[in-house]
Write a protein that holds these residues in place. Structure first.
Motif, PDB file in Angstrom:
ATOM      1  N   VAL A  58      17.250  11.167  90.272  1.00  0.00           N
ATOM      2  CA  VAL A  58      17.263  12.545  90.781  1.00  0.00           C
ATOM      3  C   VAL A  58      16.759  13.487  89.684  1.00  0.00           C
ATOM      4  N   PRO A  59      15.752  14.312  89.984  1.00  0.00           N
ATOM      5  CA  PRO A  59      15.298  15.267  88.966  1.00  0.00           C
ATOM      6  C   PRO A  59      16.394  16.297  88.668  1.00  0.00           C
ATOM      7  N   LEU A  60      16.677  16.481  87.376  1.00  0.00           N
ATOM      8  CA  LEU A  60      17.770  17.386  87.013  1.00  0.00           C
ATOM      9  C   LEU A  60      17.287  18.789  86.675  1.00  0.00           C
ATOM     10  N   ASN A  61      16.079  18.891  86.155  1.00  0.00           N
ATOM     11  CA  ASN A  61      15.566  20.221  85.805  1.00  0.00           C
ATOM     12  C   ASN A  61      14.435  20.597  86.746  1.00  0.00           C
ATOM     13  N   VAL A  62      14.513  21.800  87.255  1.00  0.00           N
ATOM     14  CA  VAL A  62      13.541  22.224  88.266  1.00  0.00           C
ATOM     15  C   VAL A  62      12.502  23.144  87.623  1.00  0.00           C
ATOM     16  N   ASP A  63      11.216  22.870  87.883  1.00  0.00           N
ATOM     17  CA  ASP A  63      10.153  23.740  87.374  1.00  0.00           C
ATOM     18  C   ASP A  63       9.857  24.894  88.320  1.00  0.00           C
ATOM     19  N   ARG A  64      10.018  24.623  89.601  1.00  0.00           N
ATOM     20  CA  ARG A  64       9.637  25.673  90.558  1.00  0.00           C
ATOM     21  C   ARG A  64      10.563  25.634  91.760  1.00  0.00           C
ATOM     22  N   HIS A  65      11.096  26.791  92.121  1.00  0.00           N
ATOM     23  CA  HIS A  65      12.010  26.908  93.263  1.00  0.00           C
ATOM     24  C   HIS A  65      11.273  27.494  94.459  1.00  0.00           C
ATOM     25  N   LEU A  66      11.374  26.821  95.583  1.00  0.00           N
ATOM     26  CA  LEU A  66      10.753  27.321  96.810  1.00  0.00           C
ATOM     27  C   LEU A  66      11.838  27.536  97.858  1.00  0.00           C
ATOM     28  N   LEU A  67      11.669  28.576  98.649  1.00  0.00           N
ATOM     29  CA  LEU A  67      12.578  28.828  99.771  1.00  0.00           C
ATOM     30  C   LEU A  67      11.718  29.081 101.009  1.00  0.00           C
ATOM     31  N   PHE A  68      11.824  28.209 101.993  1.00  0.00           N
ATOM     32  CA  PHE A  68      11.039  28.353 103.230  1.00  0.00           C
ATOM     33  C   PHE A  68      11.993  28.652 104.382  1.00  0.00           C
ATOM     34  N   THR A  69      11.737  29.734 105.103  1.00  0.00           N
ATOM     35  CA  THR A  69      12.561  30.034 106.272  1.00  0.00           C
ATOM     36  C   THR A  69      11.844  29.593 107.549  1.00  0.00           C
ATOM     37  N   VAL A  70      12.650  29.165 108.499  1.00  0.00           N
ATOM     38  CA  VAL A  70      12.122  28.691 109.786  1.00  0.00           C
ATOM     39  C   VAL A  70      12.201  29.840 110.782  1.00  0.00           C
ATOM     40  N   GLY A  71      11.067  30.267 111.320  1.00  0.00           N
ATOM     41  CA  GLY A  71      11.090  31.409 112.249  1.00  0.00           C
ATOM     42  C   GLY A  71      10.332  31.131 113.528  1.00  0.00           C
ATOM     43  N   LEU A  72      10.435  32.091 114.432  1.00  0.00           N
ATOM     44  CA  LEU A  72       9.770  31.973 115.719  1.00  0.00           C
ATOM     45  C   LEU A  72       9.181  33.326 116.078  1.00  0.00           C
ATOM     46  N   GLY A  73       7.970  33.329 116.581  1.00  0.00           N
ATOM     47  CA  GLY A  73       7.351  34.591 116.976  1.00  0.00           C
ATOM     48  C   GLY A  73       6.620  34.468 118.290  1.00  0.00           C
ATOM     49  N   ILE A  74       6.075  35.590 118.721  1.00  0.00           N
ATOM     50  CA  ILE A  74       5.298  35.621 119.953  1.00  0.00           C
ATOM     51  C   ILE A  74       3.939  36.196 119.570  1.00  0.00           C
ATOM     52  N   ASN A  75       2.889  35.453 119.834  1.00  0.00           N
ATOM     53  CA  ASN A  75       1.555  35.917 119.451  1.00  0.00           C
ATOM     54  C   ASN A  75       0.630  35.938 120.656  1.00  0.00           C
ATOM     55  N   PRO A  76      -0.394  36.816 120.597  1.00  0.00           N
ATOM     56  CA  PRO A  76      -1.364  36.845 121.689  1.00  0.00           C
ATOM     57  C   PRO A  76      -2.121  35.520 121.777  1.00  0.00           C
ATOM     58  N   CYS A  77      -2.469  35.143 122.990  1.00  0.00           N
ATOM     59  CA  CYS A  77      -3.209  33.892 123.186  1.00  0.00           C
ATOM     60  C   CYS A  77      -4.056  34.039 124.436  1.00  0.00           C
ATOM     61  N   PRO A  78      -5.314  34.439 124.253  1.00  0.00           N
ATOM     62  CA  PRO A  78      -6.179  34.688 125.420  1.00  0.00           C
ATOM     63  C   PRO A  78      -6.329  33.463 126.324  1.00  0.00           C
ATOM     64  N   THR A  79      -6.259  32.270 125.764  1.00  0.00           N
ATOM     65  CA  THR A  79      -6.497  31.084 126.597  1.00  0.00           C
ATOM     66  C   THR A  79      -5.210  30.558 127.233  1.00  0.00           C
ATOM     67  N   ILE A 135      -1.670  30.608 129.567  1.00  0.00           N
ATOM     68  CA  ILE A 135      -1.441  30.944 130.962  1.00  0.00           C
ATOM     69  C   ILE A 135      -1.082  32.428 131.157  1.00  0.00           C
ATOM     70  N   ASN A 136      -0.171  32.965 130.314  1.00  0.00           N
ATOM     71  CA  ASN A 136       0.136  34.392 130.511  1.00  0.00           C
ATOM     72  C   ASN A 136      -0.232  35.271 129.310  1.00  0.00           C
ATOM     73  N   GLY A 137      -1.197  34.807 128.533  1.00  0.00           N
ATOM     74  CA  GLY A 137      -1.762  35.660 127.489  1.00  0.00           C
ATOM     75  C   GLY A 137      -0.994  35.708 126.174  1.00  0.00           C
ATOM     76  N   THR A 138       0.160  35.053 126.118  1.00  0.00           N
ATOM     77  CA  THR A 138       0.898  35.010 124.858  1.00  0.00           C
ATOM     78  C   THR A 138       1.356  33.584 124.620  1.00  0.00           C
ATOM     79  N   ARG A 139       1.703  33.311 123.392  1.00  0.00           N
ATOM     80  CA  ARG A 139       2.231  31.982 123.103  1.00  0.00           C
ATOM     81  C   ARG A 139       3.323  32.081 122.047  1.00  0.00           C
ATOM     82  N   LEU A 140       4.149  31.058 122.029  1.00  0.00           N
ATOM     83  CA  LEU A 140       5.174  30.992 121.002  1.00  0.00           C
ATOM     84  C   LEU A 140       4.550  30.468 119.722  1.00  0.00           C
ATOM     85  N   THR A 141       5.008  31.034 118.613  1.00  0.00           N
ATOM     86  CA  THR A 141       4.578  30.514 117.328  1.00  0.00           C
ATOM     87  C   THR A 141       5.827  30.220 116.518  1.00  0.00           C
ATOM     88  N   ALA A 142       5.813  29.135 115.812  1.00  0.00           N
ATOM     89  CA  ALA A 142       6.906  28.855 114.887  1.00  0.00           C
ATOM     90  C   ALA A 142       6.321  28.989 113.494  1.00  0.00           C
TER      91      ALA A 142
END
Ligand code: C2O
Length: 535
Positions: A325-346, A348-355
């Motif tokens: 197990v690595p004990l010393n960390v060189d770089r810390h990352l934090l990624f959050t999981v989200g959900l959005g609604i974006n336009p999508c011309p192609t 069925i109803n012009g919008t799509r879910l985005t994660a």
């Protein structure tokens, strides 16, 4: 060490289940496809020939592919897809790994039917670090869809139209006798009283985390994701898409017929479960007329089971199989999981879910990232994926609107060779009816911590397990909680990182790590093979 060669013909085959006959993609006509057998140290060459109408690629899930991303397989990440009528040889060495892994198509939702197991035996003369089983059996859990899976995928991307869920779970491609027309589509393994069996279990389902149990018998978990674990006994296992689990089971009950069963785990069930797959653990000499007994599985939303099961998983950590197990960390990352609604011309109803991760929803490029990096082709991606979410907020308590501002982009994270990375994946109040199984290509990582609520960088690291945390390639991030992983970036290349629920991957819940070359020619990406597909 030996050279193991395989020929994979990806083609349309007729398959019927649940009283529905349909045409679907298979490898060599099998559902699941062939199991690849190799020994630690072997070289494997798989010639994949594409007879399908789709361009496609195949991924060898969990194989580290050291310096050899060319053989990893995710389409548009490490290679352009193999075009209809063409072939590509995946050529790799199996070094420093032994256990159960699996392979699957890695484009669109084609992995729904194009998948199989990989069994890597220990080097000749090296026993398992647990009692030697009398026999072993591969059990690949999956899903069956009466509909065409590509149609379902299109629905899944359109907002407001909930995608069809699959119609049944399967064990080795078979739903078992609880479904109509399925008596003949029932997997059975014959066992003898007193003998010990090693079950190599793979979750190849597209979108469901699964409980798996065997009536009247207990399992001893000995390995996950091709890493040996401290053995522990359990009535049931929990396995997310992408993960593998090896268990020992002793046929020590009254000889009879017992059901093995796989059922979905969902924190908030959105539908009634009627998809449980069953297979039969059949003691020798017992007539098939004896009715099998069903196991008791944890309830569909048993998050307590999930948490306690996860806390039992520990690396074996012996001198022969240490947990470094690595004990010393060189770089810390934090990624959050989200959900959005974006336009999508192609759509069925012009919008799509985005994660999204850190509010960025990943857009698939039109040419492969690894080639673009290796040949220095500009304009395909930007190596500027942020280390942290744009604005800090109360991740698990914020109102729904706090992170709906999804940006699109082919943005990836650039990592210095050999640096030690700690990545905390934080679920948010959105998209949280189920845990997210995140998979990193090209690496295993150590799961040093996990918890509910918001990750606290001041307090939580003090509770990390830095002695014998589980090492794996796919880990569940709990609903409304976080998971911290660590790895040393010693494998140069471009490595995909994504949620292994296909619905979420399709919505953009993914990014990649560009790990730079190290000093000296042994720490560089190997040259690409001659037959590497072009876009
Ligand atoms: Cu099992 Cu990116 O995949």
């Amino acid at each position: 060490a030996a050279l193991k060669k395989y020929q994979f013909d990806v083609k349309v085959s007729n398959v019927s289940r649940l009283c529905h006959a349909k045409q679907m993609l298979t490898v060599n006509g099998g559902f699941p496809g062939p199991t690849i057998y190799a020994r630690e140290g072997d070289r494997v060459q798989i010639n994949v020939t594409n007879y399908a109408q789709y361009n496609l690629s195949i991924h060898w899930h969990g194989l580290k592919q050291h310096r050899n991303g060319w053989a990893d397989g995710p389409a548009y990440i490490t290679q352009c897809p193999i075009q209809t009528g063409n072939s590509y040889v995946y050529d790799f060495n199996v070094t420093g790994q032994r256990g159960t892994l699996w392979w699957h198509a890695h484009i669109l939702w084609l992995r729904a039917t194009v998948y199989g197991a990989i069994v890597i035996l220990p080097e000749q003369g090296t026993p398992f670090p647990f009692p030697q089983p009398d026999r072993e059996e591969v059990l690949v859990l999956g899903e069956w869809w009466n509909a065409d899976v590509e149609q379902v995928e299109k629905q899944g991307n359109a907002l407001g139209i909930p995608p069809n869920m699959s119609d049944a779970h399967t064990i080795n491609g078979k739903p078992g006798p609880l479904f109509p027309c399925s008596e003949k589509h029932t997997f059975a393994m014959e066992v003898e009283k007193g003998k010990t069996y090693l079950l190599r279990i793979v979750n190849a389902a597209l979108n469901d985390e699964l409980f798996f149990a065997l009536a009247n018998h207990t399992f001893t978990v000995v390995e996950i994701d091709a890493v040996y674990t401290k053995p522990f006994t359990t009535e049931a296992i929990l396995i997310a898409p992408g993960q593998t689990t090896n268990v020992l089971v002793r046929a020590n009950q009254v000889p009879g017929r017992y059901f093995m069963a796989a059922r979905a785990f969902m924190d908030a069930p959105i539908s009634v479960d009627n998809k449980t797959a069953t297979a039969i653990f059949q003691y020798k000499g017992i007539p098939e007329t004896v009715l099998p007994k069903l196991p008791t599985l944890p309830a569909q939303n048993d998050s307590d089971f999930a948490l306690s099961y996860g806390s039992k998983l520990k690396s074996l950590n012996t001198p022969k199989y240490p947990a470094n197990v690595p004990l010393n960390v060189d770089r810390h990352l934090l990624f959050t999981v989200g959900l959005g609604i974006n336009p999508c011309p192609t759509c069925i109803n012009g919008t799509r879910l985005t994660a999204s991760l850190n509010n960025i929803s990943f857009t698939m490029p039109h040419t492969a990232l690894l080639q673009s990096h290796y040949f220095n082709i500009k304009g395909v991606y930007t190596p500027d994926f942020p280390d942290k979410p744009p604005t800090p907020f109360n991740f698990t308590g914020a109102p729904l609107t706090a992170n709906l501002r999804t940006n699109l982009g082919t943005r990836i994270s650039k990592i210095a060779f050999n640096s030690t990375i700690e990545l905390v994946i934080q679920d948010t109040n959105l998209l949280s009816v189920e845990s997210h199984p995140f998979h990193l290509h090209g690496y295993n990582f150590f799961v040093v911590g996990t918890g509910l609520g918001n990750f606290d960088p001041k307090k939580d690291p003090a509770k990390y397990n830095l002695i014998d945390p589980i090492e794996r390639n796919t880990v569940g991030v709990p609903t409304g909680g976080w998971t911290a992983i660590r790895f040393i970036a010693d494998n140069p290349g471009v490595w995909f990182f994504h949620c292994h629920l296909e619905l979420h991957t399709g919505w953009g819940l993914k990014t990649a790590f560009l790990v730079e070359d190290g000093p000296g020619s042994d720490h560089n990406i190997l040259p690409p093979p001659k037959d590497l597909p072009r876009c």
